[in-house]
Scaffold this active site. Structure first.
Site, PDB file in Angstrom:
ATOM      1  N   ARG A 306       0.865  -1.172   0.000  1.00 48.08           N
ATOM      2  CA  ARG A 306       0.000   0.000   0.000  1.00 48.08           C
ATOM      3  C   ARG A 306       0.910   1.232   0.000  1.00 48.08           C
ATOM      4  NH1 ARG A 306      -2.105  -3.503   4.033  1.00 48.08           N
ATOM      5  NH2 ARG A 306      -4.198  -4.300   3.544  1.00 48.08           N
ATOM      6  N   LYS A 331      -2.050  -1.930   7.869  1.00 48.50           N
ATOM      7  CA  LYS A 331      -3.489  -1.841   8.130  1.00 48.50           C
ATOM      8  C   LYS A 331      -3.908  -2.923   9.118  1.00 48.50           C
ATOM      9  CE  LYS A 331      -7.843  -1.396   5.612  1.00 48.50           C
ATOM     10  NZ  LYS A 331      -8.484  -1.422   4.280  1.00 48.50           N
ATOM     11  N   HIS A 400      -2.452   2.317  -6.050  1.00 46.67           N
ATOM     12  CA  HIS A 400      -2.987   1.065  -5.499  1.00 46.67           C
ATOM     13  C   HIS A 400      -3.199   0.024  -6.598  1.00 46.67           C
ATOM     14  CE1 HIS A 400      -4.375  -0.720  -1.774  1.00 46.67           C
ATOM     15  NE2 HIS A 400      -5.378  -1.283  -2.423  1.00 46.67           N
ATOM     16  N   ARG A 403      -0.537  -2.594  -6.650  1.00 43.21           N
ATOM     17  CA  ARG A 403      -0.744  -3.681  -5.671  1.00 43.21           C
ATOM     18  C   ARG A 403      -1.716  -4.718  -6.220  1.00 43.21           C
ATOM     19  NH1 ARG A 403      -1.070  -4.902   0.108  1.00 43.21           N
ATOM     20  NH2 ARG A 403      -3.216  -5.337   0.740  1.00 43.21           N
ATOM     21  N   HIS A 426      -3.935  -9.441   3.950  1.00 43.94           N
ATOM     22  CA  HIS A 426      -5.401  -9.470   4.046  1.00 43.94           C
ATOM     23  C   HIS A 426      -5.816 -10.300   5.256  1.00 43.94           C
ATOM     24  CE1 HIS A 426      -6.044  -8.603  -0.526  1.00 43.94           C
ATOM     25  NE2 HIS A 426      -5.842  -7.510   0.177  1.00 43.94           N
ATOM     26  N   TYR A 435      -9.358 -11.387  -6.764  1.00 49.60           N
ATOM     27  CA  TYR A 435      -8.448 -11.464  -7.913  1.00 49.60           C
ATOM     28  C   TYR A 435      -8.754 -12.657  -8.816  1.00 49.60           C
ATOM     29  CZ  TYR A 435      -6.105  -7.937  -5.169  1.00 49.60           C
ATOM     30  OH  TYR A 435      -5.847  -6.797  -4.455  1.00 49.60           O
TER      31      TYR A 435
END
Length: 455
Positions: A306, A331, A400, A403, A426, A435
């Site tokens: 990120r 995050k 982004h 990524r 994640h 994805y």
């Protein structure tokens, strides 16, 4: 001389009348409310309101040589009503990045739509929709053609938004209370969350600039939420974050009970991420001559970072022995390791030798050993914007997007989703599964179990 025939065609909510010129007949038609002459089609258009068809039949009687009805699908749009034949499909690319489809009942076409991820049926507007992507658009066009339909394609214009007012435009502008900021810091909210929450809460405060802070309550939260949706026309994610920023004040700062505010909190639109191909990534990196700029973008892409994670990287986070990059307090306040590729390390070594950063891997102007300055996110966005322009890539890509592209390319090369989830940081595998909907590479290698059945 042969007389022109009188014909009447019933098309949805319109009666289309073709007649030879006759002043008495024209006077009668004009007596019917909202009747109009269509000079392009050379016929009269009369609304198919109750009683109008009977009026025409009664007046013209046997002079009407034919009365036909053409079955159509009526699709109300903002400025017009689109009439579709049974063999037509209307596809609209919406401003919210979805493909909306209108067509009559057709089991095979419905099956095609349901084969796409995140499909939705809108019972109110009688339409189907799927997330927009170039790949999905082309696939749908092909399927529609194969089924023998004719496609009508339109793109919806982006809605006019009311821009957020600046401090200078609001008399007696109210700043965010210090206790709000202190409480965010006390509860160890990230720097990014604090930067997001403070202006959102200030926007709420100054929307009710005449009401004292202590008198604001649930009614104002509801009114502000409606304003964001109906006037500002913000995204669902913006609205959700604004509500969370306001809730933080009432529940954490003011110490009120945790509660649900009865506002229309939207369901997030299912939007597929924009992804650059490997060839496009290569073109972007080749277009950059500045070694620092190239090092920034190649690090983001090759490690799936990120933008905030890149900015916070320290020199000591680069582990060239284990070929890993340590990402601290990302995050969700979690640490993780991600890939350090050989090419990335080579670029970084050249960059560090030339630039000699002090503490952060990438530092902004004025940085020193005593006062290291982080590189700005706006500068990184500007680097990518210039690179996209120079490499003539028209996709609406952001930092982004690098990524997203990293994750998609790993998946296309056979990397297990669990490893991709770990590299990206994640929390839920559902986030990583998006994805699988972006790529179709490798489908041709899948062997169907049907191939092995003796049938």
């Amino acid at each position: 001389m042969e007389k022109r025939p009188l014909t009447l065609e019933i098309v949805g909510r319109k009666l289309l009348l073709k007649i030879p010129k006759n002043d008495q007949d024209i006077q009668f038609i004009r007596s019917i409310q909202y009747a109009r002459w269509n000079k392009d089609a050379f016929l009269w258009e009369i609304p198919h309101y109750p009683g109008n068809l009977e009026k025409l039949k009664g007046y013209f009687g046997e002079r009407l040589t034919s009365i036909t009805e053409r079955p159509v699908i009526e699709v109300p749009q903002k400025d017009e009503t689109v009439l579709l034949e049974k063999n037509q499909v209307l596809m609209i690319k919406t401003a919210k990045a979805r493909l909306r489809l209108y067509f009559g009942f057709h089991a095979e076409l419905m099956k095609v739509v349901k084969s796409f991820p995140y499909y939705q049926w809108d019972s109110k507007n009688k339409s189907w929709s799927i997330p927009y992507s170039e790949q999905f658009l082309e696939e749908l066009k092909r399927k529609i053609e194969e089924l023998g339909f004719f496609l009508v394609y339109k793109e919806e214009a982006a809605p006019d938004k009311v821009q957020r007012k600046s401090c200078a435009e609001i008399p007696n502008y109210r700043k965010c209370p210090e206790e709000y900021i202190h409480k965010l810091e006390e509860r160890r909210y990230s720097e990014g969350t604090i930067k997001a929450y403070v202006p959102l809460f200030e926007e709420f405060l100054n929307y009710f600039v005449q009401i004292p802070l202590e008198e604001l309550g649930e009614k104002e939260v509801m009114d502000f939420s409606r304003y964001l949706v109906n006037e500002r026309k913000v995204s669902s994610s913006y609205q959700n974050q604004a509500i969370n920023a306001i809730k933080f004040y009432f529940e954490k700062v003011r110490g009120g009970e945790r509660k649900y505010y009865h506002v229309d909190r939207p369901i997030r639109e299912k939007i597929l991420p924009v992804v650059l191909s490997e060839e496009e990534i290569s073109a972007i990196l080749k277009s950059i001559k500045n070694i620092k700029h190239k090092a920034i973008l190649i690090t983001i892409y090759s490690a799936g970072l990120r933008i905030s994670e890149l900015i916070n990287l320290k020199i000591t986070d680069i582990d060239s022995q284990r070929m890993q990059i340590r990402v601290e307090q990302a995050k969700g306040k979690k640490d993780r390791y991600t890939l350090l590729l050989k090419k990335t390390l080579e670029i970084l070594r050249v960059y560090i030798k030339n630039e000699r950063p002090h503490f952060y891997l990438f530092e902004g102007p004025g940085s020193s050993g005593d006062q290291p300055v982080k590189y700005s996110s706006t500068s990184i966005s500007a680097i990518l914007k210039t690179a996209l322009k120079n490499s003539k890539i028209a996709k609406k890509a952001t930092v982004h997007t690098l990524r997203h592209s990293f994750a998609t390319h790993l998946l296309e090369r056979g990397t297990d989703l669990r490893y991709i989830q770990s590299l990206l940081g994640h929390e839920s595998p559902k986030t990583t599964q998006i994805y699988t909907h972006v790529t179709t590479k490798g489908f041709e290698q899948i062997i169907s179990p049907l191939d092995n059945l003796d049938i």
